[in-house]
Design a protein around this motif. Structure first.
Motif, PDB file in Angstrom:
ATOM      1  N   ARG A  14      35.184  34.569  51.383  1.00  0.00           N
ATOM      2  CA  ARG A  14      36.012  34.034  50.297  1.00  0.00           C
ATOM      3  C   ARG A  14      36.133  34.992  49.111  1.00  0.00           C
ATOM      4  O   ARG A  14      37.226  35.143  48.571  1.00  0.00           O
ATOM      5  N   PRO A  15      35.047  35.683  48.713  1.00  0.00           N
ATOM      6  CA  PRO A  15      35.216  36.651  47.612  1.00  0.00           C
ATOM      7  C   PRO A  15      36.267  37.718  47.939  1.00  0.00           C
ATOM      8  O   PRO A  15      37.053  38.100  47.093  1.00  0.00           O
ATOM      9  N   PHE A  16      36.292  38.156  49.214  1.00  0.00           N
ATOM     10  CA  PHE A  16      37.282  39.159  49.609  1.00  0.00           C
ATOM     11  C   PHE A  16      38.703  38.592  49.481  1.00  0.00           C
ATOM     12  O   PHE A  16      39.610  39.268  48.979  1.00  0.00           O
ATOM     13  N   LEU A  17      38.881  37.349  49.896  1.00  0.00           N
ATOM     14  CA  LEU A  17      40.211  36.727  49.832  1.00  0.00           C
ATOM     15  C   LEU A  17      40.668  36.594  48.386  1.00  0.00           C
ATOM     16  O   LEU A  17      41.823  36.872  48.047  1.00  0.00           O
ATOM     17  N   LEU A  18      39.730  36.175  47.524  1.00  0.00           N
ATOM     18  CA  LEU A  18      40.084  35.976  46.111  1.00  0.00           C
ATOM     19  C   LEU A  18      40.398  37.316  45.442  1.00  0.00           C
ATOM     20  O   LEU A  18      41.354  37.422  44.677  1.00  0.00           O
ATOM     21  N   ILE A  19      39.595  38.327  45.753  1.00  0.00           N
ATOM     22  CA  ILE A  19      39.842  39.646  45.137  1.00  0.00           C
ATOM     23  C   ILE A  19      41.165  40.220  45.652  1.00  0.00           C
ATOM     24  O   ILE A  19      41.927  40.822  44.894  1.00  0.00           O
ATOM     25  N   SER A  20      41.468  39.992  46.923  1.00  0.00           N
ATOM     26  CA  SER A  20      42.746  40.476  47.470  1.00  0.00           C
ATOM     27  C   SER A  20      43.912  39.810  46.747  1.00  0.00           C
ATOM     28  O   SER A  20      44.897  40.457  46.404  1.00  0.00           O
ATOM     29  N   LYS A  21      43.776  38.518  46.523  1.00  0.00           N
ATOM     30  CA  LYS A  21      44.844  37.779  45.823  1.00  0.00           C
ATOM     31  C   LYS A  21      45.000  38.317  44.395  1.00  0.00           C
ATOM     32  O   LYS A  21      46.100  38.477  43.888  1.00  0.00           O
ATOM     33  N   LEU A  22      43.855  38.610  43.804  1.00  0.00           N
ATOM     34  CA  LEU A  22      43.841  39.150  42.444  1.00  0.00           C
ATOM     35  C   LEU A  22      44.540  40.514  42.412  1.00  0.00           C
ATOM     36  O   LEU A  22      45.384  40.775  41.554  1.00  0.00           O
ATOM     37  N   LEU A  23      44.185  41.373  43.363  1.00  0.00           N
ATOM     38  CA  LEU A  23      44.784  42.714  43.433  1.00  0.00           C
ATOM     39  C   LEU A  23      46.294  42.630  43.635  1.00  0.00           C
ATOM     40  O   LEU A  23      47.056  43.389  43.021  1.00  0.00           O
ATOM     41  N   ALA A  24      46.705  41.702  44.477  1.00  0.00           N
ATOM     42  CA  ALA A  24      48.141  41.541  44.735  1.00  0.00           C
ATOM     43  C   ALA A  24      48.859  41.185  43.434  1.00  0.00           C
ATOM     44  O   ALA A  24      49.920  41.723  43.126  1.00  0.00           O
ATOM     45  N   GLY A  25      48.245  40.280  42.657  1.00  0.00           N
ATOM     46  CA  GLY A  25      48.831  39.889  41.375  1.00  0.00           C
ATOM     47  C   GLY A  25      48.885  41.059  40.404  1.00  0.00           C
ATOM     48  O   GLY A  25      49.860  41.223  39.659  1.00  0.00           O
ATOM     49  N   VAL A  26      47.853  41.902  40.429  1.00  0.00           N
ATOM     50  CA  VAL A  26      47.805  43.057  39.517  1.00  0.00           C
ATOM     51  C   VAL A  26      48.906  44.062  39.880  1.00  0.00           C
ATOM     52  O   VAL A  26      49.580  44.601  38.997  1.00  0.00           O
ATOM     53  N   LEU A  27      49.113  44.279  41.164  1.00  0.00           N
ATOM     54  CA  LEU A  27      50.170  45.209  41.594  1.00  0.00           C
ATOM     55  C   LEU A  27      51.531  44.732  41.087  1.00  0.00           C
ATOM     56  O   LEU A  27      52.347  45.519  40.605  1.00  0.00           O
ATOM     57  N   VAL A  28      51.736  43.424  41.175  1.00  0.00           N
ATOM     58  CA  VAL A  28      52.992  42.846  40.680  1.00  0.00           C
ATOM     59  C   VAL A  28      53.105  43.060  39.170  1.00  0.00           C
ATOM     60  O   VAL A  28      54.169  43.440  38.659  1.00  0.00           O
TER      61      VAL A  28
ATOM     62  N   SER B 222      36.318  50.718  24.904  1.00  0.00           N
ATOM     63  CA  SER B 222      37.153  49.665  25.505  1.00  0.00           C
ATOM     64  C   SER B 222      37.024  49.657  27.018  1.00  0.00           C
ATOM     65  O   SER B 222      37.050  48.591  27.644  1.00  0.00           O
ATOM     66  N   LEU B 223      36.879  50.835  27.598  1.00  0.00           N
ATOM     67  CA  LEU B 223      36.702  50.923  29.054  1.00  0.00           C
ATOM     68  C   LEU B 223      35.446  50.148  29.476  1.00  0.00           C
ATOM     69  O   LEU B 223      35.469  49.358  30.423  1.00  0.00           O
ATOM     70  N   VAL B 224      34.356  50.366  28.724  1.00  0.00           N
ATOM     71  CA  VAL B 224      33.099  49.676  29.041  1.00  0.00           C
ATOM     72  C   VAL B 224      33.284  48.166  28.874  1.00  0.00           C
ATOM     73  O   VAL B 224      32.914  47.372  29.747  1.00  0.00           O
ATOM     74  N   PHE B 225      33.902  47.766  27.753  1.00  0.00           N
ATOM     75  CA  PHE B 225      34.119  46.338  27.497  1.00  0.00           C
ATOM     76  C   PHE B 225      34.934  45.705  28.622  1.00  0.00           C
ATOM     77  O   PHE B 225      34.589  44.638  29.131  1.00  0.00           O
ATOM     78  N   VAL B 226      36.031  46.373  28.994  1.00  0.00           N
ATOM     79  CA  VAL B 226      36.915  45.808  30.027  1.00  0.00           C
ATOM     80  C   VAL B 226      36.160  45.689  31.352  1.00  0.00           C
ATOM     81  O   VAL B 226      36.252  44.658  32.034  1.00  0.00           O
ATOM     82  N   CYS B 227      35.380  46.708  31.698  1.00  0.00           N
ATOM     83  CA  CYS B 227      34.632  46.657  32.967  1.00  0.00           C
ATOM     84  C   CYS B 227      33.605  45.531  32.952  1.00  0.00           C
ATOM     85  O   CYS B 227      33.438  44.818  33.950  1.00  0.00           O
ATOM     86  N   VAL B 228      32.926  45.373  31.819  1.00  0.00           N
ATOM     87  CA  VAL B 228      31.900  44.323  31.724  1.00  0.00           C
ATOM     88  C   VAL B 228      32.558  42.936  31.819  1.00  0.00           C
ATOM     89  O   VAL B 228      32.117  42.071  32.585  1.00  0.00           O
ATOM     90  N   PHE B 229      33.646  42.739  31.070  1.00  0.00           N
ATOM     91  CA  PHE B 229      34.326  41.434  31.116  1.00  0.00           C
ATOM     92  C   PHE B 229      34.924  41.182  32.503  1.00  0.00           C
ATOM     93  O   PHE B 229      34.934  40.047  32.974  1.00  0.00           O
ATOM     94  N   LEU B 230      35.416  42.241  33.124  1.00  0.00           N
ATOM     95  CA  LEU B 230      35.963  42.100  34.490  1.00  0.00           C
ATOM     96  C   LEU B 230      34.872  41.579  35.426  1.00  0.00           C
ATOM     97  O   LEU B 230      35.098  40.631  36.186  1.00  0.00           O
ATOM     98  N   ALA B 231      33.690  42.185  35.328  1.00  0.00           N
ATOM     99  CA  ALA B 231      32.579  41.758  36.202  1.00  0.00           C
ATOM    100  C   ALA B 231      32.219  40.296  35.918  1.00  0.00           C
ATOM    101  O   ALA B 231      32.033  39.499  36.851  1.00  0.00           O
ATOM    102  N   ILE B 232      32.153  39.937  34.630  1.00  0.00           N
ATOM    103  CA  ILE B 232      31.772  38.558  34.271  1.00  0.00           C
ATOM    104  C   ILE B 232      32.810  37.562  34.798  1.00  0.00           C
ATOM    105  O   ILE B 232      32.467  36.568  35.452  1.00  0.00           O
ATOM    106  N   PHE B 233      34.082  37.825  34.526  1.00  0.00           N
ATOM    107  CA  PHE B 233      35.134  36.885  34.950  1.00  0.00           C
ATOM    108  C   PHE B 233      35.222  36.785  36.466  1.00  0.00           C
ATOM    109  O   PHE B 233      35.463  35.710  37.019  1.00  0.00           O
ATOM    110  N   LEU B 234      35.007  37.922  37.132  1.00  0.00           N
ATOM    111  CA  LEU B 234      35.085  37.932  38.592  1.00  0.00           C
ATOM    112  C   LEU B 234      33.950  37.096  39.193  1.00  0.00           C
ATOM    113  O   LEU B 234      34.172  36.297  40.107  1.00  0.00           O
TER     114      LEU B 234
END
Lengths: 273, 242
Positions: A114-128, A242-254
């Motif tokens: 399921r994590p793979f499916l959710l991340i794939s869906k997320l990536l698809a949205g980001v590409l868009v 900002s790069l560090v902040f974004v990466c940390v928040f990305l990990a938390i939200f994910l």
């Protein structure tokens, strides 16, 4: 499952999201119109009263990449991040809708983790969302928003990270929202505070001149760091903080999003899928 | 080794204080055709949600071809094809696009997926709708496409949750005939949940689920015999009242 099968699954998810996006042209145009209205009306109107200059006491060569520039140029990065913020929330809205309509089940009963499916869906949205951003950048040329060529390339990884972060936030929210009707609350309690309490429309030092508390709030707002990461990279620079902040928040939200969709622990367990 | 297609042991499930499933024990062998009959709210959809791991089972065990759904969901889910009660097909995409999307969720290559889709659609005399948007199809056609979709990855256990809801008599018969053929030809085990008595196949197995409990689980012939009933309707009433 082999690596090739993981790739085929990811390709299928991107295919579906791209097609949905293509068929929902209104979504594409509204995603473009929103920042363009800000750029063409708000920014032009406020240009004369909200000049962006370096803060008092800073030397002339102060490194902020867009100091002493017209206001439209300043808010361009904020509007790009706005496209990604709305795209993330739109994806989350469509996940709540899919869940209510039942089509989310098709995805969740796939044998892939399921994590793979959710991340794939997320990536698809980001590409868009990256496509939307580049469409915006092309139109923004009419307002003389012309970052260096290097900036167009350097902004791609920044857009990828910020898009993932905002998409993961949207995904987490979609796991916690029970009904489609509750989504209006997201607008009031997430999108607007995130956007206005950030450096998208005004630099943080301007905010500090008015309110120290708001300044600290804005400084820790993940959206501020998405905006700053995009702003610097658009001008060929890297904002490491900002790069560090974004990466940390990305990990938390994910982590929260994956937890939210976990059938044994997450919020999804307590509601009808 | 002869694995059970589906094996459920001591399964319970609650929504808060409400007990939805109570000590469910159930087995299906490859090629079995079983009807899960119950009133609305009996727990049929919840049972399907647990078998497909939309929810995790907190008690008991669910195994699909000996793969525990909780411990080995990848292998277990790869063997399941499912048609949900609520239509889950994407209306904005064509039939081909929907089928390819589903196949990709099982790691299938595009060419193999589309070839399989054509074979399965031809089997149901629906090849001409391949490039049609799902929105343009009738209710019956949509349901049949969902069955085709569930079969794309060649599952060995087919779960159908009220697959004929909102479908006319002709399409209902077509769906039932097609699924029975699948059991015979491909030895697929089928669990068909319904609240419609006339969908019970007199030659198959019947599981009566009432208020989250299995009241009867046997061949229809034996169920009629044990309840001294002349028809399935009477037998159903007998078991839910006793």
């Amino acid at each position: 499952m082999t690596l090739l099968q993981f790739y085929l699954c990811f390709k299928g998810i991107v295919f579906r999201e791209s097609l949905r996006f293509f068929y929902q042209r209104a979504r594409f145009f509204s995603a473009l119109v929103r920042p363009l209205v800000w750029l063409a009306i708000f920014a032009v109107g406020f240009r004369s009263i909200l000049g962006v200059s370096r803060p008092l006491g800073q030397p002339e060569e102060w490194p902020y990449p867009v100091s002493l520039i017209p206001y439209e140029l300043y808010i361009a990065a904020g509007l790009i991040a706005m496209i990604q913020l709305f795209n993330g929330m739109q994806s989350s809205l469509s996940m709540v809708y899919d869940r209510e309509m039942g089509s989310m089940r098709t995805l969740l009963v796939s044998p892939f983790p399921r994590p793979f499916l959710l991340i794939s869906k997320l990536l698809a949205g980001v590409l868009v969302s990256i496509l939307q951003v580049f469409a915006f950048l092309i139109i923004a040329l009419f307002w003389d928003i012309e970052p260096p060529i290097k900036g167009y390339l350097m902004v791609i990884p920044a857009l990828f990270l910020s898009g993932m972060m905002l998409g993961a936030l949207g995904m987490f929210l979609s796991s916690a929202i029970k009904q489609l009707e509750n989504f209006a609350g997201v607008m009031n309690f997430v999108i607007f505070p995130m956007f206005f309490a950030s450096s998208a429309l005004y630099p943080l030092w301007k905010i500090r001149e008015s309110s120290e508390i708001l300044f600290y709030f804005c400084s820790y707002n993940p959206f501020t760091h998405a905006v700053e990461l995009i702003r610097f990279s658009l001008y060929g620079q890297l904002n490491e903080k900002s790069l560090v902040f974004v990466c940390v928040f990305l990990a938390i939200f994910l982590i929260l999003a994956i937890y939210g969709y976990d059938p044994s622990r997450g919020f999804i367990r307590k509601k009808k899928i | 080794m002869n694995h059970k297609a589906l094996s459920i042991e001591s399964l319970n499930h609650n929504f808060g204080d409400l007990k939805v499933l109570n000590e469910i024990n159930l087995t299906l062998n490859p090629g079995d055709y079983s009807i899960l009959l119950g009133l609305n709210g009996a727990g049929k959809t919840t049972l399907f949600s647990l078998i497909t791991r939309l929810y995790d089972n907190e008690t008991g065990a669910i195994e699909i071809f000996s793969y525990n759904i909780k411990k080995n969901p990848t292998k277990a889910l790869a063997n399941i094809g499912v048609v949900f009660q609520q239509p889950t097909i994407d209306l904005d995409l064509t039939v081909a696009q929907n089928l390819y999307y589903h196949a990709s969720l099982h790691g299938m290559k595009k060419k193999i997926a589309l070839d399989t889709a054509i074979i399965e659609l031809r089997r149901q005399n629906m090849k001409d709708i391949f490039h049609k948007k799902v929105r343009e199809l009738s209710g019956g056609q949509k349901r049949r496409v969902e069955i085709v979709r569930a079969l794309m990855h060649n599952p060995k256990l087919l779960l159908l949750d009220e697959p004929t809801a909102g479908v006319d008599i002709e399409n209902r018969q077509l769906i039932a005939r097609h699924v029975k053929n699948l059991c015979k030809e491909k030895k697929i085990a089928v669990l068909w949940a319904t609240h419609l008595i006339d969908e019970v196949d007199l030659k198959g197995n019947l599981i009566i689920l009432h208020k989250g409990k299995i009241m009867a689980n046997d061949s229809v012939k034996n169920i009629l015999k044990n309840s001294n009933a002349k028809n399935v309707s009477n037998a159903f009433n007998y078991f839910i009242k006793n």
